[in-house]
Each structure stands twice: as structure tokens, then as C-alpha cells.
Design an enzyme around this catalytic site. Structure first.
Site, PDB file in Angstrom:
ATOM      1  N   THR A   1       0.807  -1.220   0.000  1.00  0.00           N
ATOM      2  CA  THR A   1       0.000   0.000   0.000  1.00  0.00           C
ATOM      3  C   THR A   1       0.844   1.275   0.000  1.00  0.00           C
ATOM      4  O   THR A   1       1.939   1.272   0.560  1.00  0.00           O
ATOM      5  CB  THR A   1      -0.878  -0.029   1.267  1.00  0.00           C
TER       6      THR A   1
ATOM      7  N   ASP B   1      -8.359  -1.114   5.783  1.00  0.00           N
ATOM      8  CA  ASP B   1      -8.389   0.130   6.558  1.00  0.00           C
ATOM      9  C   ASP B   1      -8.082   1.370   5.722  1.00  0.00           C
ATOM     10  O   ASP B   1      -8.469   2.476   6.097  1.00  0.00           O
ATOM     11  CB  ASP B   1      -7.349   0.062   7.685  1.00  0.00           C
TER      12      ASP B   1
ATOM     13  N   GLY C   1      -4.987  -4.642   7.662  1.00  0.00           N
ATOM     14  CA  GLY C   1      -6.081  -3.684   7.723  1.00  0.00           C
ATOM     15  C   GLY C   1      -7.143  -3.952   8.771  1.00  0.00           C
ATOM     16  O   GLY C   1      -7.651  -3.016   9.402  1.00  0.00           O
TER      17      GLY C   1
HETATM   18  N1  ASP Z   1      -3.739  -1.949   4.953  1.00  0.00           N
HETATM   19  C1  ASP Z   1      -3.988  -2.545   3.672  1.00  0.00           C
HETATM   20  C2  ASP Z   1      -5.228  -3.392   3.731  1.00  0.00           C
HETATM   21  O1  ASP Z   1      -5.434  -4.071   4.702  1.00  0.00           O
HETATM   22  C3  ASP Z   1      -2.891  -3.392   3.206  1.00  0.00           C
HETATM   23  C4  ASP Z   1      -1.559  -2.734   3.163  1.00  0.00           C
HETATM   24  O2  ASP Z   1      -1.268  -1.838   3.944  1.00  0.00           O
HETATM   25  O3  ASP Z   1      -0.765  -3.125   2.293  1.00  0.00           O
HETATM   26  O4  ASP Z   1      -5.961  -3.394   2.759  1.00  0.00           O
END
Ligand code: ASP
Length: 315
Positions: free
Chosen positions: A182, A213, A236
Site C-alpha cells: 500500500t 483500513d 487492515g
Molecule cells: N492496509 C492494507 C489493507 O489491509 C494493506 C496494506 O497496507 O498493504 O488493505
């Protein structure tokens, strides 16, 4: 004129030096540095924090290395479903989208929601219809195809044991593999205005329209001039349950903690206790930045008007 600062992340997780090649390390570092340079130039010319973070995220979404926009992971059905959010700390306006397809830059769409709709959070087909109405750039499926993401997905797509409703053990294996690519950015501009943005393809092999999240205001993304701007990355589900980004703001507002103290409480104590692997980046209205994570690594960088320019991967 006050201090100005931009901080960026490209995901956190089990990012180990022994798993990297020098060329890949360089490519990640270059990607973060390029996004820092472009967004820093916006701030230097007196541009707003919102415009700076948006510029950073467009670059990272266009970079196939990161799990956002072009480099988004594959869902169970073999497509990309992207989430993004942006928040303006000067007036608490926010825009978010979830489960959008074909949108080249989901952060552009989230910004359209913030600026040109009466809503905060749009999802799925409705969000795509809004993208078409606003003239946000779309791309064909091939644009989002990359061999390494496909291989990553192929290795787990027939195995249900990797989906979220199974044991933590399997989930942890999946998250370890995925390394949370992300992207996010936070900025403090010359007027002391703060803004935060996050964009993601979510989790490899995700199904049932799972949303993480990143687009959830208060969990993955939050900005308030009174306290801080935060963008999260990591597992998340735990960040949503911890209301992680807003918790940092609350600790600053109600308990008087500094940005870094508050981020340490949330990332190194609260999230660790919940087995919530990941990290976050933050800035406050004096232009202080903090980059805190509880995982092995986080692609990250910070650049400010006091001459600091740092890009790092491991802890
Ligand atoms: N937080 C992101 C999610 O859960 C994943 C990530 O940070 O790569 O969708």
C-alpha cells in the site's frame, strides 16, 4: 511562512534484506524518492498539503512495484479492486472510494468525491459510475496486469486457507508474503495545513468485496490541523478495530502527547497487543514527521525545508 514537510510510505511488512536484490532495492528507493521530489516541489512553490500528497500518490499508483493503482494485487476472482482515501486537515473534508475497478488513479477519484460530491465514501459500481461522470481516467484490464502479482496470486488462488475467515496462522503466512505494498503520503504545507492520503489494491486473493483500513477515515487515513495527518499500512482488519489513525490524533488532542509519542503508543503497544502488523507515517502542524512500524520493514521517506531528505526500507 512555516516549516513544510512531506512523508511517504510504500507499505510495511516482512521486508527483509536477504529477500531483496540490489536492483529491486534501488527501484523501490527511486520510486519513493521520485514521489518525495515531486510532492516537495509542490510544497516549496507554496502549494497545499492536499495537492502535494495527491501528486505523490499518483506517482506511486503509476509505479507497478507498489500495491496500488497499476501494481494492485489480484482478488480471488483474478481482478483488481482498489481502495483510496484523502483527507484535508484544514476543514476535515474527506473523500474515499472502495472496491473500484479500471480507475487509473483511485486517489484522483477519492479527491473528486471530496471536492465535487456531497458524500465522503463511495463503493463498487456506484463509485465507478461517478468516475465516468467526473471524467476520471480509466484503463483496460491489461494495464493492471503484472507477471509478479499474477504469480503471487497463482500460488494461493486455489487455496481457501489463505482467506481472512481462516486461522490466524494461515493469515499471517499470507500477510508475510504480501508485504503490504500500500502507498500513502502525509504533508504539512507552508500555512500549517495538514493532509493525508492512502491508496491500495488491498490483500492478495481477497474476496466477498473485502475492504481494508486504507479508505476508512480514522483507521487508515486521518488529518486534522489541530493534531496530525496519518496514513497507515499493514494488516487492515486490526487497524480498523484499533481506529488507528484517529487514535493517534486523540492521544495528541486529549492527552497532550507529541506526534511521535502518540504513534509509538498506537503502533508499538496497542497494535502489537492485537497482533496488528504494520506501521504508519505522520506529520504535525509544526512540520515534525514520524515514521513508525512494528514490522521488519516499511518502504518510507521524508523530505522537509530544513534540509532533511531520507529514504529507507528496513528498521
Ligand atoms: N492496509 C492494507 C489493507 O489491509 C494493506 C496494506 O497496507 O498493504 O488493505
Amino acid at each position: 511562512m512555516g516549516n513544510f514537510t512531506i512523508a511517504i510510505h510504500g507499505g510495511a511488512g516482512t521486508i527483509l534484506k536477504e529477500d531483496m536484490t540490489p536492483a529491486l532495492e534501488q527501484a523501490y528507493t527511486d520510486g519513493i524518492q521520485q514521489a518525495l521530489n515531486v510532492s516537495y516541489a509542490v510544497l516549496e512553490q507554496g502549494g497545499s498539503a492536499v495537492n502535494a500528497i495527491k501528486a505523490a500518490l499518483v506517482i506511486l499508483e503509476d509505479n507497478v512495484l507498489f500495491n496500488a493503482g497499476r501494481g494492485s494485487v489480484f482478488t480471488k476472482k483474478g481482478v483488481q479492486e482498489m481502495d483510496a482515501a484523502i483527507m484535508d486537515g484544514s476543514n476535515l473534508s474527506a473523500g474515499a472510494v472502495a472496491g473500484v475497478r479500471s480507475v487509473r488513479n483511485p486517489i484522483e477519484l477519492a479527491t473528486e468525491v471530496m471536492r465535487n460530491s456531497n458524500h465522503v465514501f463511495l463503493s463498487g459500481k456506484g463509485a465507478n459510475d461517478f468516475a465516468i461522470k467526473q471524467g476520471v481516467k480509466l484503463e483496460p484490464d491489461e494495464y493492471f496486469y503484472s507477471q509478479f502479482r499474477y504469480d503471487q496470486w497463482k500460488a494461493i488462488r486455489d487455496s481457501d486457507s489463505y482467506s481472512l475467515d481462516h486461522t490466524n496462522h494461515h493469515l499471517e503466512e499470507l500477510m508475510r508474503d504480501k508485504k503490504f505494498g500500500t502507498v500513502g503520503a502525509v504533508a504539512c504545507d507552508q500555512n500549517g495545513n495538514l493532509a493525508a492520503a492512502t491508496s491500495t489494491g488491498g490483500m492478495t486473493n481477497k474476496k466477498y468485496g473485502r475492504i481494508g483500513d486504507s479508505p476508512v477515515i480514522g483507521a487508515g487515513t486521518y488529518a486534522n490541523n489541530k493534531t496530525c495527518a496519518i496514513s497507515s499500512t499493514g494488516h487492515g482488519e486490526m487497524f480498523i478495530r484499533a481506529v488507528a489513525a484517529y487514535d493517534v490524533s486523540c492521544l495528541m488532542e486529549y492527552k497532550g502527547l507529541s506526534l511521535e509519542e502518540a504513534m509509538n503508543v498506537v503502533v508499538k503497544e496497542k497494535l502489537v497487543a492485537m497482533k496488528g502488523e504494520g506501521g504508519m507515517i505522520g506529520v504535525d502542524a509544526q512540520g515534525n514527521a514520524a515514521l513508525v512500524f512494528n514490522s521488519a520493514g516499511m518502504y518510507r521517506g521524508v523530505k522537509n525545508d530544513r534540509g532533511e531528505n531520507m529514504v529507507a526500507i528496513y528498521s
